[in-house]
Structures are given as structure tokens and as C-alpha cells.
Design a protein around this motif. Structure first.
Motif, PDB file in Angstrom:
ATOM      1  N   SER A   3       0.848  -1.186   0.000  1.00  0.00           N
ATOM      2  CA  SER A   3       0.000   0.000   0.000  1.00  0.00           C
ATOM      3  C   SER A   3       0.885   1.237   0.000  1.00  0.00           C
ATOM      4  CB  SER A   3      -0.894   0.017   1.236  1.00  0.00           C
ATOM      5  OG  SER A   3      -1.805  -1.054   1.193  1.00  0.00           O
ATOM      6  N   LYS A  38      -4.944   6.627   2.217  1.00  0.00           N
ATOM      7  CA  LYS A  38      -3.918   5.991   1.383  1.00  0.00           C
ATOM      8  C   LYS A  38      -4.591   5.458   0.113  1.00  0.00           C
ATOM      9  CE  LYS A  38      -4.437   1.498   3.659  1.00  0.00           C
ATOM     10  NZ  LYS A  38      -3.804   0.447   4.459  1.00  0.00           N
ATOM     11  N   HIS A  39      -3.788   5.171  -0.887  1.00  0.00           N
ATOM     12  CA  HIS A  39      -4.302   4.492  -2.072  1.00  0.00           C
ATOM     13  C   HIS A  39      -4.659   3.061  -1.691  1.00  0.00           C
ATOM     14  CE1 HIS A  39      -3.389   7.445  -5.314  1.00  0.00           C
ATOM     15  NE2 HIS A  39      -2.558   7.904  -4.392  1.00  0.00           N
ATOM     16  N   ILE A  50      -9.108   6.186  -9.588  1.00  0.00           N
ATOM     17  CA  ILE A  50      -8.217   6.213  -8.422  1.00  0.00           C
ATOM     18  C   ILE A  50      -9.076   5.870  -7.215  1.00  0.00           C
ATOM     19  CG2 ILE A  50      -6.805   7.694  -6.941  1.00  0.00           C
ATOM     20  CD1 ILE A  50      -6.205   9.349  -9.513  1.00  0.00           C
ATOM     21  N   LEU A  52      -9.210   5.510  -3.092  1.00  0.00           N
ATOM     22  CA  LEU A  52      -8.572   5.851  -1.818  1.00  0.00           C
ATOM     23  C   LEU A  52      -9.314   5.201  -0.660  1.00  0.00           C
ATOM     24  CD1 LEU A  52      -8.173   9.729  -2.304  1.00  0.00           C
ATOM     25  CD2 LEU A  52      -6.549   7.940  -2.964  1.00  0.00           C
ATOM     26  N   GLN A 376       2.830   2.990 -11.452  1.00  0.00           N
ATOM     27  CA  GLN A 376       1.909   4.035 -11.031  1.00  0.00           C
ATOM     28  C   GLN A 376       1.827   5.127 -12.094  1.00  0.00           C
ATOM     29  OE1 GLN A 376       2.846   5.761  -7.251  1.00  0.00           O
ATOM     30  NE2 GLN A 376       1.213   7.257  -7.340  1.00  0.00           N
ATOM     31  N   GLU A 380      -1.647   6.498 -13.781  1.00  0.00           N
ATOM     32  CA  GLU A 380      -2.159   7.790 -13.342  1.00  0.00           C
ATOM     33  C   GLU A 380      -1.830   8.932 -14.288  1.00  0.00           C
ATOM     34  OE1 GLU A 380      -1.179   8.714  -9.345  1.00  0.00           O
ATOM     35  OE2 GLU A 380      -2.266   7.014  -8.519  1.00  0.00           O
TER      36      GLU A 380
END
Length: 415
Positions: A3, A38-39, A50, A52, A376, A380
């Protein structure tokens, strides 16, 4: 699962006006004091958004309250926003959670299903918006807030390994209930269904999405050409791929229902008792829903998510189990099941299966992608989606061959 590091300040949270979102459920007195976030998913495990995990300490009616929520946001890059047609798909999912899912519960309650037997198929919706400045106009602050199922001990299974027979049957039962409840809503509340549910099920492939889909199918086709064991089937593969592009099945009533359209391992979470037996399950990701035959979800799920030996030994059993679960769910809603004969169900299955071949082979690239193979940055900020799965990856190659052998065995390839 690796994470991202936990961040603790509210001003660093990528979600603006989080308290306003939660006031939709908790009322105007709700006030956030501090957050940890956190993601939730690793890069490469979710491309379309995304996600969270946010733990919230808040005040509510002069009492302290702690909430564990998941916030779904649009992807950051312009490429991914266009690829996933985020303005449309976010709107579809937001409307499903806020307006349709509550009616699923209400219908079961009105049908006399005991409270302990009611199927709560999706996570609890806590708030959402299409945009920050105008809740009805999409922007980068579009958000969907749901309960965090992980805090209630729900977990996902391993996408690369797939599901064993116990998990497959558990998920098939829930899928059948989803389809039956949507049909129940259509038959018992036709005006609501027409006005509220059908708009959530409208979906036309965006140009960028269509191009990416065609590219992924083409890659799968090329991979088959380079796999020696597939050589004898290349003519059937080519015809079946072409058939999937040129054919569509218009569903006959009353069978048409809410089709999830992306029902595979990553889009479901299971909860277990102390012995490790699954006791509950939730389905997530409703941004691709369409109005069609439920067998479309079933075919893709069976082929994409079963462990090899389960699919080899129990495919027909699982098809039968889905139908039996579907009929049982319709009966629980006090619906006449004579309009849903097994013969018509099997006809739909065999009509739709060749058309589903393209989705099954293209998604192997996603489902069997080696962990950590997508960065990532790619998910993203990148300007293209690259899946590294190829015939040098044995998991990928074996799954591609298994999809092929399953379709061939069932007579679902076009001659």
C-alpha cells in the motif's frame, strides 16, 4: 498487498469538501476533524479510477464518529479519462448506487423476504457528485463514497489463480440474484425502471475506448498466431473474432436485465466465517452496465474467473446452478417463473457465447498481467495503457489456450 504510505492531513486529501459529500448520508451537523488516507489498490490493479481508503474522525450531533470509507475518483491522465469515457461511466455508476441499489433492497423487503435473507449486493453508498462546482457536471473532483468493505473483513481473491468451486458457486448465486432482482424491479415497478434504471444501462463505446478494445483483441489474435498449440484453431479463431464484431443479440423480454459487463474476480469481495467458508459477498464497479441477457455476465465470469480444473470439470454444473439460483430468486420476489423456461435460457447462452469470445480473450491481458508489471505512472499520468502479458508469460499463454479449448469444447467457436 503493497500500500502507499498513509497520509494524515485533511488538506492533502485529494477529495475536496469531503464533509459535504458525507452530509448526504449523515446530515448537516456532520463535521470532519481529521483523516488518514492511502491508495487502496496497487498500480495496475485498477485503471479506470483512483481508489482511496479514508479513515475519518468526525463529529456528528455532538458525538464522535469514526468512519472507514472508500472514495472513487476519476483517473488523472487525459488519455485514461477519454479511454474510460469517465464523464459517462461515473454518471452511470453514481446513479446506480444512489438511486437504483436502494430500490433493490426495497423490492426484496416489499416482497416479504425476511430481513436476514435480503441480499445486500453492493457496498453502502454514502455520498457522491459528478463535479465540485456543479454536482451535475463532470470534473476532476467527481467522487463516489462507499463503505470500506475491507474494514468489515471483506477481501478479494487472487485474479491470476482464479476461484475454486466454492467461490464460483457463491458468486454465481449472487450474480443470479442481481439479474433476478433487476427483472423484478422491471416487472413490478415498470415506470421507475423505465425512468431511472434504463438510463443507467445506456452505454455506447466511446471512440477511444473502441480503438483500445480493438487493439487488445488484435493483440490476442496475434498471440494465438504465435502459439503453436493454437495453430489448428486459427481459422475458427478468426471467424469467431469477426463474428463478435458483426453480430449482436437483441434480448427478448422479459429476460433482459442489468448486466454488470465486467463481472470477474477483481470486482467482487468475499467475507468469511471462522472456518474460512464464504458467508457474504459484495459486487463493485457498476460503470459499464448495459441492458441485455444475464448470460453475458455468466459466460464471461465462468471463463475469466474459474480455476482451470473447476472450469474443466464443472462448467455445465455451474451453468445449471446459475439458472436454478435465478429461478429461485424470481420465486422469492413472487414472480411467475413460467416466462423463464430453461430451454430459452440455454438458447440465449449459446447465442451469446460466440460474441463473448472477444471480451474473454482481450481481458486475459488484464487478468493475467504479472503483478507489478504496470507502474503508477502508467496508470495515473501516462498517455497509453500497456499490458505486458504475452506468450512468454506462461500464465498468460496457458489461460489463452484454456479459453480457446473451453470455447471449442462447448461448440462456441464459429465454424
Amino acid at each position: 498487498m503493497k500500500s502507499f504510505s498513509v497520509r494524515k492531513t485533511l488538506d492533502m486529501l485529494p477529495v475536496k469538501n469531503m464533509d459535504t459529500l458525507l452530509m448526504q448520508t449523515y446530515g448537516p451537523d456532520f463535521q470532519i476533524h481529521d483523516v488518514e488516507w492511502k491508495h487502496l489498490t496497487d498500480p495496475g490493479e485498477n485503471f479506470g479510477s483512483i481508489i482511496l481508503a479514508v479513515n475519518i474522525n468526525a463529529g456528528h450531533n455532538d458525538k464522535k464518529r469514526t468512519l472507514n470509507v472508500v472514495v472513487k475518483l476519476p483517473p488523472r491522465s487525459a488519455y485514461l479519462l477519454e479511454l474510460f469515457d469517465s464523464p459517462l461511466t461515473f454518471k452511470k455508476e453514481l446513479e446506480f448506487y444512489s438511486m437504483v441499489a436502494p430500490e433493490f433492497l426495497k423490492l426484496q423487503n416489499e416482497s416479504g423476504i425476511p430481513r436476514e435473507s435480503i441480499s445486500v449486493i453492493v457496498p453502502q453508498f454514502l455520498g457522491g457528485r459528478l463535479g465540485l462546482h456543479d454536482p451535475q457536471h463532470f470534473d476532476e473532483q467527481a467522487a463516489i463514497v462507499l463503505e470500506n468493505l475491507k474494514s468489515y473483513n471483506y477481501i478479494t481473491q487472487d485474479r491470476i489463480i482464479g476461484l475454486d468451486q466454492v467461490h464460483m458457486n457463491f458468486a454465481i448465486n449472487h450474480l443470479a440474484k442481481l439479474h433476478a432482482i433487476a427483472i423484478g424491479l422491471k416487472l413490478k415497478k415498470p415506470e421507475f425502471f423505465k425512468k431511472t434504471v434504463l438510463p443507467c444501462l445506456e452505454f455506447n463505446l466511446h471512440e477511444a475506448t473502441e480503438k483500445a478494445t480493438v487493439d487488445m483483441i488484435q493483440k490476442a489474435h496475434n498471440d494465438y498466431k504465435n502459439i503453436k498449440e493454437a495453430e489448428a484453431y486459427l481459422n475458427k479463431i478468426e471467424k469467431t473474432i469477426e463474428y463478435g464484431y458483426t453480430h449482436d443479440v437483441t434480448p427478448e423480454e422479459p429476460w433482459a436485465t442489468l448486466v454488470h459487463h465486467d463481472f470477474w474476480v477483481n470486482n467482487m469481495m468475499f467475507k468469511y466465517d471462522e472456518s474460512g467458508k464464504p458467508i457474504n459477498m459484495k459486487i463493485v464497479d457498476f460503470q459499464l452496465t448495459v441492458y441485455n441477457y444475464g448470460v453475458n455476465d455468466l459466460i464471461f465470469f465462468l471463463v475469466s474467473s474459474s480455476q482451470k480444473e473447476v472450469l474443466d470439470n464443472h462448467l455445465d454444473d455451474m451453468i445449471d446452478f446459475y439458472y436454478d439460483s435465478f429461478i429461485a430468486s424470481l420465486k422469492s420476489l413472487n414472480l411467475d417463473t413460467n416466462a423463464f423456461p430453461k430451454s430459452q435460457f440455454m438458447k440465449q447462452l449459446n447465442q451469446c457465447a460466440p460474441i463473448k469470445f472477444n471480451q474473454c480473450i482481450m481481458m486475459v491481458q488484464v487478468i493475467q498481467a504479472a503483478r507489478g508489471s504496470v507502474s503508477q505512472t502508467a496508470t495515473e499520468d501516462g498517455d497509453e495503457c500497456v499490458f505486458t502479458g504475452g506468450i512468454d508469460d506462461d500464465n498468460y499463454k496457458q489461460k489463452m489456450l484454456h479459453v480457446l479449448s473451453t470455447f471449442n469444447r462447448k461448440g462456441w467457436l464459429v465454424e
